[in-house]
Design a protein around this motif. Structure first.
Motif, PDB file in Angstrom:
ATOM      1  N   GLN A  11       0.970  -1.230  -0.180  1.00 52.03           N
ATOM      2  CA  GLN A  11      -0.022   0.595  -0.200  1.00 52.03           C
ATOM      3  C   GLN A  11       0.645   1.609  -0.103  1.00 52.03           C
ATOM      4  N   TYR A  12       2.033   1.090   0.677  1.00 50.74           N
ATOM      5  CA  TYR A  12       2.453   2.585   0.722  1.00 50.74           C
ATOM      6  C   TYR A  12       4.054   2.083  -0.032  1.00 50.74           C
ATOM      7  N   ASN A  13       4.728   3.416  -0.539  1.00 51.53           N
ATOM      8  CA  ASN A  13       5.663   4.162  -0.985  1.00 51.53           C
ATOM      9  C   ASN A  13       6.012   4.671   0.286  1.00 51.53           C
ATOM     10  N   THR A  14       7.405   4.605   0.608  1.00 56.59           N
ATOM     11  CA  THR A  14       7.952   5.194   1.822  1.00 56.59           C
ATOM     12  C   THR A  14       9.312   5.959   1.085  1.00 56.59           C
ATOM     13  N   ALA A  15       9.243   6.713   1.444  1.00 59.59           N
ATOM     14  CA  ALA A  15      11.202   6.984   1.257  1.00 59.59           C
ATOM     15  C   ALA A  15      12.228   7.470   2.250  1.00 59.59           C
ATOM     16  N   LYS A  16      12.778   7.914   2.740  1.00 57.00           N
ATOM     17  CA  LYS A  16      14.136   8.175   3.243  1.00 57.00           C
ATOM     18  C   LYS A  16      13.727   9.280   4.346  1.00 57.00           C
ATOM     19  N   LEU A  17      14.768   9.309   4.592  1.00 58.69           N
ATOM     20  CA  LEU A  17      14.025  11.074   5.383  1.00 58.69           C
ATOM     21  C   LEU A  17      14.787  12.166   4.722  1.00 58.69           C
ATOM     22  N   TRP A  18      15.775  11.686   4.784  1.00 62.26           N
ATOM     23  CA  TRP A  18      17.108  12.063   3.677  1.00 62.26           C
ATOM     24  C   TRP A  18      16.159  12.864   2.802  1.00 62.26           C
ATOM     25  N   GLN A  19      15.809  11.672   2.144  1.00 60.25           N
ATOM     26  CA  GLN A  19      15.193  11.712   0.672  1.00 60.25           C
ATOM     27  C   GLN A  19      13.580  13.060   0.129  1.00 60.25           C
ATOM     28  N   ILE A  20      13.534  13.109   1.593  1.00 59.15           N
ATOM     29  CA  ILE A  20      12.223  13.934   1.931  1.00 59.15           C
ATOM     30  C   ILE A  20      12.776  15.517   2.629  1.00 59.15           C
ATOM     31  N   GLY A  21      14.089  15.521   2.794  1.00 58.67           N
ATOM     32  CA  GLY A  21      14.403  16.310   3.448  1.00 58.67           C
ATOM     33  C   GLY A  21      15.266  17.397   2.732  1.00 58.67           C
ATOM     34  N   LEU A  22      15.991  16.657   1.019  1.00 57.91           N
ATOM     35  CA  LEU A  22      16.217  17.603   0.126  1.00 57.91           C
ATOM     36  C   LEU A  22      15.961  17.979  -0.612  1.00 57.91           C
ATOM     37  N   PHE A  23      14.669  17.083  -1.250  1.00 53.00           N
ATOM     38  CA  PHE A  23      13.417  17.107  -2.254  1.00 53.00           C
ATOM     39  C   PHE A  23      13.106  18.392  -1.622  1.00 53.00           C
ATOM     40  N   THR A  24      12.598  18.871  -0.078  1.00 51.03           N
ATOM     41  CA  THR A  24      11.920  20.075  -0.230  1.00 51.03           C
ATOM     42  C   THR A  24      12.949  21.355  -0.236  1.00 51.03           C
ATOM     43  N   LEU A  25      14.055  20.910  -1.010  1.00 45.63           N
ATOM     44  CA  LEU A  25      14.696  22.525  -1.048  1.00 45.63           C
ATOM     45  C   LEU A  25      14.725  22.713  -2.405  1.00 45.63           C
ATOM     46  N   ASN A  26      13.035  22.095  -2.984  1.00 50.24           N
ATOM     47  CA  ASN A  26      13.142  22.801  -4.623  1.00 50.24           C
ATOM     48  C   ASN A  26      11.785  23.721  -4.284  1.00 50.24           C
ATOM     49  N   ASN A  27      11.142  24.029  -3.257  1.00 49.50           N
ATOM     50  CA  ASN A  27      10.161  25.078  -3.179  1.00 49.50           C
ATOM     51  C   ASN A  27      11.255  26.221  -2.483  1.00 49.50           C
ATOM     52  N   THR A  28      12.171  25.644  -1.571  1.00 49.63           N
ATOM     53  CA  THR A  28      13.047  26.582  -0.843  1.00 49.63           C
ATOM     54  C   THR A  28      14.349  27.573  -2.081  1.00 49.63           C
ATOM     55  N   SER A  29      14.545  26.535  -3.272  1.00 50.65           N
ATOM     56  CA  SER A  29      15.230  26.776  -4.004  1.00 50.65           C
ATOM     57  C   SER A  29      13.950  28.422  -4.577  1.00 50.65           C
ATOM     58  N   THR A  30      12.728  27.915  -5.699  1.00 55.41           N
ATOM     59  CA  THR A  30      12.224  28.567  -5.820  1.00 55.41           C
ATOM     60  C   THR A  30      11.773  29.836  -5.009  1.00 55.41           C
ATOM     61  N   ASN A  31      11.407  29.561  -3.749  1.00 60.28           N
ATOM     62  CA  ASN A  31      10.799  30.738  -3.182  1.00 60.28           C
ATOM     63  C   ASN A  31      12.445  31.804  -3.182  1.00 60.28           C
ATOM     64  N   LEU A  32      13.058  31.546  -2.914  1.00 66.34           N
ATOM     65  CA  LEU A  32      14.399  32.341  -3.574  1.00 66.34           C
ATOM     66  C   LEU A  32      14.277  33.589  -4.157  1.00 66.34           C
ATOM     67  N   HIS A  33      14.192  32.719  -5.617  1.00 67.26           N
ATOM     68  CA  HIS A  33      13.599  33.203  -6.216  1.00 67.26           C
ATOM     69  C   HIS A  33      12.765  34.785  -6.498  1.00 67.26           C
ATOM     70  N   MET A  34      10.878  33.881  -5.837  1.00 67.80           N
ATOM     71  CA  MET A  34      10.723  35.275  -5.194  1.00 67.80           C
ATOM     72  C   MET A  34      10.918  36.480  -4.250  1.00 67.80           C
ATOM     73  N   PHE A  35      12.354  35.528  -3.340  1.00 64.91           N
ATOM     74  CA  PHE A  35      11.896  36.013  -2.462  1.00 64.91           C
ATOM     75  C   PHE A  35      13.471  37.992  -2.939  1.00 64.91           C
ATOM     76  N   VAL A  36      13.686  37.336  -3.985  1.00 65.67           N
ATOM     77  CA  VAL A  36      14.857  38.188  -4.254  1.00 65.67           C
ATOM     78  C   VAL A  36      13.971  39.453  -5.154  1.00 65.67           C
ATOM     79  N   LEU A  37      12.783  38.579  -6.269  1.00 64.76           N
ATOM     80  CA  LEU A  37      12.434  39.176  -6.839  1.00 64.76           C
ATOM     81  C   LEU A  37      10.476  40.391  -6.509  1.00 64.76           C
ATOM     82  N   GLY A  38      10.757  40.220  -4.792  1.00 63.35           N
ATOM     83  CA  GLY A  38       9.510  40.024  -3.829  1.00 63.35           C
ATOM     84  C   GLY A  38      10.052  42.135  -3.856  1.00 63.35           C
ATOM     85  N   PHE A  39      11.163  42.575  -4.649  1.00 59.66           N
ATOM     86  CA  PHE A  39      11.540  44.061  -3.787  1.00 59.66           C
ATOM     87  C   PHE A  39      12.389  44.890  -5.861  1.00 59.66           C
ATOM     88  N   VAL A  40      11.613  44.458  -6.502  1.00 63.48           N
ATOM     89  CA  VAL A  40      11.629  44.717  -7.276  1.00 63.48           C
ATOM     90  C   VAL A  40      10.581  45.416  -7.983  1.00 63.48           C
TER      91      VAL A  40
END
Length: 491
Positions: A11-40
């Motif tokens: 039933q469940y496809n599980t992930a390692k904790l480090w996989q979840i932690g690292l992939f979540t950085l994709n959102n942080t990556s795009t949020n950095l662009h949003m933060f920088v462009l927020g001062f435009v």
């Protein structure tokens, strides 16, 4: 095969904790662009010389365009299955396009003739949104392959909460306390240094996100383990019409995103800290003070979500956030804004810090929880129709989200325009007039509270609680098992 065996083994496809932690950085990556462009806005009005309402309207139009192209990007995700998977190529391509256009906007626009600046600025924002959408779509769509375990999906919110708290708090401190002091205001030197750090960090986080998703970006984790799903663009409306959870989650999360977008808008920060409280550097200091409570709130809510489900935690957080915003309005109607001070801490300052921590901490939780909830909605569609369309789910959601949250710059621009700020935005150190006091309370606290009311109302019609999701995952596992059995018989 019995349901019990399916549930225990497949039933469940599980992930390692480090996989979840690292992939979540994709959102942080795009949020950095949003933060920088927020001062435009300060670049466009202060250096390039564009008008306030023109810039505000243009930023709204850019977000609308972002939403409009999202379904096409979702279609690409659902049809893609190559050597490097569905998601990895889009992270790379999206980050490069977004970063490149940000550099061009800040370094080229003001050098152009006045008559062409607006058209150039508009064109670059459009291209930027294409790259930004490519990368952000992956954050939502790839949740389906990362894990479907109801105890693991909420963990995304812990990592995202930590990363976002560090990004927006640390970023605001960096800008307000370091860059502003170093460069003396929002000038080219400040923007150049901010872009350098922000874009390099974003690229690094994108690479780490690829490492996190790499072993999961494979056919065996795609829905019912099928090839690219046979779904056309014309079917998008049918999916929206027939998927009630998608409708309600999109509406709710869109208004929650609008609440956070207004609160995090750079102009609102200037009005609140630089004018209402009279010290713009407080934005970074108070952000640092509230960082720990915000993280504790995230841990608490995710812990509850792992036991009771994402829906209950989502609604409870929105309620507390909304009430805290209303409490902040009441506080400033009862005290003098100058009473909030870190150099002379009294009851007013303590109450402000408590309410502000609760407002920021809890109101941002739904925005974080919604990403794994989109994966729930995608699984609901797979169980209901047999179609694995995470790209479609994520980008339909993004379209509605962008449609609503794109209003933030225009709303703020219109509000300050009402009290006379038509050619430029309020700036640090201006006198606190009564109209400015009222508008600041409204945009900083009142409108976010109102948005959360709409968010809470929509979630009353969202049915995917923990019990419903358990049934859905069990059903998908049975469908997969039956498909494998049928294939063996056919061979």
């Amino acid at each position: 095969m019995s349901s019990a065996k399916v549930k225990n083994s497949n039933q469940y496809n599980t992930a390692k904790l480090w996989q979840i932690g690292l992939f979540t950085l994709n959102n942080t990556s795009t949020n950095l662009h949003m933060f920088v462009l927020g001062f435009v806005t300060y670049y466009a009005t202060g250096i390039a010389g564009l008008a306030v309402m023109l810039v505000s309207s243009l930023l709204m139009a850019a977000r609308l365009f972002d939403g409009i192209i999202d379904p096409a990007i979702g279609f690409i995700i659902d049809k893609t299955e190559g050597k490097f998977g569905k998601f990895t190529p889009l992270i790379v391509i999206g980050n490069i396009i977004s970063a490149g256009t940000i550099l061009i906007i800040y370094n080229v626009t003001h050098h152009l003739p006045e008559g062409t600046q607006f058209l150039f600025f508009t064109a670059m924002l459009i291209v930027n949104k294409i790259g930004y959408s490519l990368q952000t779509s992956v954050t939502k769509a790839a949740q389906t392959v990362l894990t479907n375990d109801p105890k693991q999906r909420p963990l995304y919110a812990i990592f995202d909460g930590i990363y976002n708290a560090a990004l927006f708090t640390g970023g605001q401190i960096f800008v307000s306390a370091f860059l502003m002091a170093k460069h003396g205001g929002f000038n080219l030197g400040l923007f150049t240094e901010l872009n350098s750090y922000g874009l390099l960090l974003s690229a690094g986080f994108a690479v780490l996100a690829i490492v996190g998703i790499w072993s999961k970006d494979k056919k065996e984790y795609y829905g019912l383990a099928e090839e690219g799903t046979q779904t056309s663009l014309r079917e998008y409306w049918g999916v929206i019409k027939g998927n009630r959870p998608l409708q309600m989650l999109s509406l709710s999360a869109s208004f929650d995103k609008l609440a956070t977008s207004i609160g995090r808008y750079s102009v609102v920060g200037v009005m609140m800290f630089g004018i209402l409280l009279g010290d713009y550097a407080l934005s970074g200091k108070i952000g640092l003070i509230t960082l720990v409570p915000t993280l504790l709130i995230t841990f608490l809510v995710v812990g509850i979500a792992r036991k009771t489900g994402l829906k209950k935690s989502y609604i409870s957080s929105a309620w507390i956030g909304m009430l805290s915003y209303l409490g902040l309005i009441a506080l400033f109607l009862l005290i003098e804004p100058a009473a909030v001070s870190l150099s002379n801490i009294g009851i007013a300052t303590i109450v402000f810090l408590v309410l502000y921590s609760l407002a920021i901490g809890f109101s941002s939780i739904p925005t974080t929880l919604v990403v794994p909830m989109i994966a729930d909605v995608s699984d609901y569609e797979t169980h209901k129709s047999g179609r694995y369309v995470p790209g479609m789910m994520g980008t339909i959601f993004s379209f509605i989200d962008q449609l609503v949250s794109s209003l933030a710059p225009t709303i703020v621009g219109a509000m300050v325009g009402i009290i006379g700020y038509k050619e430029k935005f309020p700036e640090v150190g201006e006198a606190l007039t009564t109209p400015l006091f009222v508008i600041t309370l409204l945009v900083a606290f009142g409108l976010p509270a109102l948005c959360l009311v709409v968010s809470i109302t929509a979630m009353k019609f969202y049915k995917l609680d923990n019990k419903e999701m358990e049934k859905i995952q069990s059903g998908i596992a049975e469908m997969k098992a039956k498909g494998k059995k049928d294939n063996k018989v056919a061979i």
